[in-house]
Design a protein around this motif. Structure first.
Motif, PDB file in Angstrom:
ATOM      1  N   HIS A  77      36.390  15.836  48.377  1.00 30.87           N
ATOM      2  CA  HIS A  77      35.785  16.789  47.769  1.00 30.87           C
ATOM      3  C   HIS A  77      35.986  16.606  46.288  1.00 30.87           C
ATOM      4  O   HIS A  77      36.880  15.830  45.937  1.00 30.87           O
ATOM      5  N   THR A  78      34.882  17.113  45.272  1.00 35.20           N
ATOM      6  CA  THR A  78      35.146  16.989  44.025  1.00 35.20           C
ATOM      7  C   THR A  78      36.160  18.234  43.526  1.00 35.20           C
ATOM      8  O   THR A  78      36.111  19.149  44.381  1.00 35.20           O
ATOM      9  N   PRO A  79      36.576  18.046  42.333  1.00 33.47           N
ATOM     10  CA  PRO A  79      37.387  19.251  41.887  1.00 33.47           C
ATOM     11  C   PRO A  79      36.444  20.487  41.547  1.00 33.47           C
ATOM     12  O   PRO A  79      37.066  21.524  41.571  1.00 33.47           O
ATOM     13  N   SER A  80      35.330  20.260  41.243  1.00 33.79           N
ATOM     14  CA  SER A  80      34.532  21.236  41.046  1.00 33.79           C
ATOM     15  C   SER A  80      34.134  22.349  42.252  1.00 33.79           C
ATOM     16  O   SER A  80      34.033  23.420  42.441  1.00 33.79           O
ATOM     17  N   ASP A  81      34.283  21.647  43.400  1.00 29.12           N
ATOM     18  CA  ASP A  81      34.253  22.188  44.764  1.00 29.12           C
ATOM     19  C   ASP A  81      35.147  23.245  45.012  1.00 29.12           C
ATOM     20  O   ASP A  81      35.336  24.260  45.497  1.00 29.12           O
ATOM     21  N   THR A  82      36.460  22.570  44.693  1.00 30.07           N
ATOM     22  CA  THR A  82      37.748  23.350  44.859  1.00 30.07           C
ATOM     23  C   THR A  82      37.820  24.490  43.890  1.00 30.07           C
ATOM     24  O   THR A  82      38.205  25.535  44.436  1.00 30.07           O
ATOM     25  N   ALA A  83      37.300  24.282  42.749  1.00 28.48           N
ATOM     26  CA  ALA A  83      37.542  25.396  41.688  1.00 28.48           C
ATOM     27  C   ALA A  83      36.682  26.399  41.891  1.00 28.48           C
ATOM     28  O   ALA A  83      36.782  27.522  41.945  1.00 28.48           O
ATOM     29  N   ARG A  84      35.309  26.113  42.588  1.00 26.18           N
ATOM     30  CA  ARG A  84      34.152  26.987  42.669  1.00 26.18           C
ATOM     31  C   ARG A  84      34.807  28.074  43.990  1.00 26.18           C
ATOM     32  O   ARG A  84      34.369  29.049  44.130  1.00 26.18           O
ATOM     33  N   LEU A  85      35.538  27.342  44.924  1.00 25.14           N
ATOM     34  CA  LEU A  85      36.001  28.180  45.981  1.00 25.14           C
ATOM     35  C   LEU A  85      37.019  29.416  45.332  1.00 25.14           C
ATOM     36  O   LEU A  85      36.800  30.327  46.031  1.00 25.14           O
ATOM     37  N   VAL A  86      37.738  28.922  44.370  1.00 22.89           N
ATOM     38  CA  VAL A  86      38.468  30.001  43.850  1.00 22.89           C
ATOM     39  C   VAL A  86      37.625  31.134  43.110  1.00 22.89           C
ATOM     40  O   VAL A  86      37.782  32.236  43.127  1.00 22.89           O
ATOM     41  N   PHE A  87      36.714  30.506  42.321  1.00 19.87           N
ATOM     42  CA  PHE A  87      35.844  31.401  41.201  1.00 19.87           C
ATOM     43  C   PHE A  87      35.100  32.222  42.349  1.00 19.87           C
ATOM     44  O   PHE A  87      34.696  33.346  41.768  1.00 19.87           O
ATOM     45  N   SER A  88      34.627  31.988  43.508  1.00 20.91           N
ATOM     46  CA  SER A  88      33.729  32.780  44.222  1.00 20.91           C
ATOM     47  C   SER A  88      34.537  34.035  44.868  1.00 20.91           C
ATOM     48  O   SER A  88      33.910  35.186  44.940  1.00 20.91           O
ATOM     49  N   LEU A  89      35.796  34.081  44.502  1.00 28.07           N
ATOM     50  CA  LEU A  89      36.488  35.335  44.990  1.00 28.07           C
ATOM     51  C   LEU A  89      36.169  36.376  43.882  1.00 28.07           C
ATOM     52  O   LEU A  89      35.916  37.755  44.248  1.00 28.07           O
ATOM     53  N   LEU A 119      43.802  30.524  37.721  1.00 26.32           N
ATOM     54  CA  LEU A 119      44.191  30.030  39.040  1.00 26.32           C
ATOM     55  C   LEU A 119      43.012  28.966  39.306  1.00 26.32           C
ATOM     56  O   LEU A 119      43.529  27.641  39.899  1.00 26.32           O
ATOM     57  N   GLY A 120      41.755  28.893  39.036  1.00 33.39           N
ATOM     58  CA  GLY A 120      40.692  27.992  39.370  1.00 33.39           C
ATOM     59  C   GLY A 120      41.074  26.489  38.461  1.00 33.39           C
ATOM     60  O   GLY A 120      40.770  25.525  38.823  1.00 33.39           O
ATOM     61  N   LEU A 121      41.372  26.892  37.244  1.00 32.21           N
ATOM     62  CA  LEU A 121      41.737  25.864  36.224  1.00 32.21           C
ATOM     63  C   LEU A 121      42.956  24.888  36.890  1.00 32.21           C
ATOM     64  O   LEU A 121      43.116  23.864  36.831  1.00 32.21           O
ATOM     65  N   TYR A 122      44.004  25.785  37.377  1.00 35.41           N
ATOM     66  CA  TYR A 122      45.185  25.296  38.198  1.00 35.41           C
ATOM     67  C   TYR A 122      44.734  24.412  38.903  1.00 35.41           C
ATOM     68  O   TYR A 122      45.284  23.228  39.029  1.00 35.41           O
ATOM     69  N   THR A 123      43.948  24.656  39.977  1.00 33.19           N
ATOM     70  CA  THR A 123      43.425  23.631  40.989  1.00 33.19           C
ATOM     71  C   THR A 123      42.890  22.335  40.412  1.00 33.19           C
ATOM     72  O   THR A 123      43.046  21.476  41.037  1.00 33.19           O
ATOM     73  N   PHE A 124      42.070  22.834  39.390  1.00 34.64           N
ATOM     74  CA  PHE A 124      41.487  21.392  38.645  1.00 34.64           C
ATOM     75  C   PHE A 124      42.478  20.335  38.280  1.00 34.64           C
ATOM     76  O   PHE A 124      42.567  19.195  38.543  1.00 34.64           O
TER      77      PHE A 124
END
Length: 280
Positions: A77-89, A119-124
């Motif tokens: 997965h790309t880092p954007s995919d992981t960050a979007r997972l968090v942001f979608s909350l 939290l999203g930036l932390y995942t990135f």
């Protein structure tokens, strides 16, 4: 633009909505993110615990996000995919706050949105660190594979080098060569640079360091693979190899090392070579 931190009442209201809307949030969060419900449920429970605590400690949440980021690196997965997972909350909770319609809920959502952004930036950041570690480990493995030390004859080992020779690779070559000399008890080492595209002053210095290290172990070194173009470059740069023996090919270097080992090579016929070891 500076965002005014919402009042305590607004924060309490958005936390109440978050805690009381578990099933709705999880269902909508799953739809928006595409992640598994079990994965998101663990994150939700960790956030629920953090928001309910007096000190607001999100260490467990960050720990789960770090594990998620590292797992997604391995999955491609790309880092954007992981960050979007968090942001979608945020979108899922905004729908809840919008349904509530109260001013405190909407003001509290601003505070919650900034929390999720962090939290999203932390995942990135975690994703990037994990990917760099994987790349570093793979580079180390490739470096090990690209610097083999092979046994050519009893008492003779060779190091066929391919590619650029830099400081890091020189260190690996030196360590592997010295260890092989100890393990095999060899007294002769052939360093073949046929696969090295170019030899400059820096590469020459690296070769000399390797030869000196082998000599300290009591082994005599021969450098082979000196092609005409490399020989011209060495002369042009004024590089001096001193008393180090150099040969044009690996075959010539092996013949020289065999001779120094007391093995006499004689041509018995055109199609075969007779090898006889001299006895003391």
């Amino acid at each position: 633009m500076r965002v005014t931190v919402p009042a305590e009442a607004a924060r309490r209201r958005i936390v109440e909505l978050f805690l009381s809307s578990e099933e709705r949030l999880l269902q909508r969060w799953t739809q928006l993110s595409g992640a598994s419900p079990d994965e998101l449920r663990d994150l939700y429970q960790a956030m629920r615990t953090a928001l309910s605590s007096e000190d607001g400690d999100f260490a467990d949440v960050r720990g789960l996000l770090a594990e998620l980021s590292r797992a997604r690196v391995r999955q491609g997965h790309t880092p954007s995919d992981t960050a979007r997972l968090v942001f979608s909350l945020k979108e899922a909770l905004y729908e809840v706050a919008e349904t509530d319609g109260g001013p405190d809920a909407l003001r509290g959502f601003v505070w919650f949105s900034r929390l999720v952004d962090d939290l999203g930036l932390y995942t990135f950041e975690t994703y990037t660190a994990a990917r760099e570690k994987i790349i570093f480990d793979q580079a180390e493995q490739l470096l090990e594979l690209s610097t083999p030390v092979v046994k050519l004859w009893e008492g003779i080992v060779a190091v066929p080098l391919v590619g650029t020779l830099d400081s890091a690779r020189t260190q690996v070559v030196m360590e592997k060569l010295l260890q092989t000399l100890v393990d095999t008890g060899s007294e002769h080492a052939v360093i073949d640079i046929t696969g090295v595209p170019a030899v400059d002053t820096q590469v020459a210095q690296h070769l000399l360091k390797t030869v000196v290290a082998a000599r300290l172990m009591g082994a005599e070194c021969v450098i082979s693979g000196i092609r005409p173009q490399i020989a011209h470059t060495i002369v042009t740069l004024g590089i001096e190899f001193g008393d180090i023996v150099t040969k044009a090919s690996l075959a010539d270097a092996l013949a020289y090392a065999l001779g120094r080992s007391g093995v006499e090579i004689t041509g018995a016929a055109r199609t075969r070579v007779a090898v006889r070891a001299e006895r003391a």
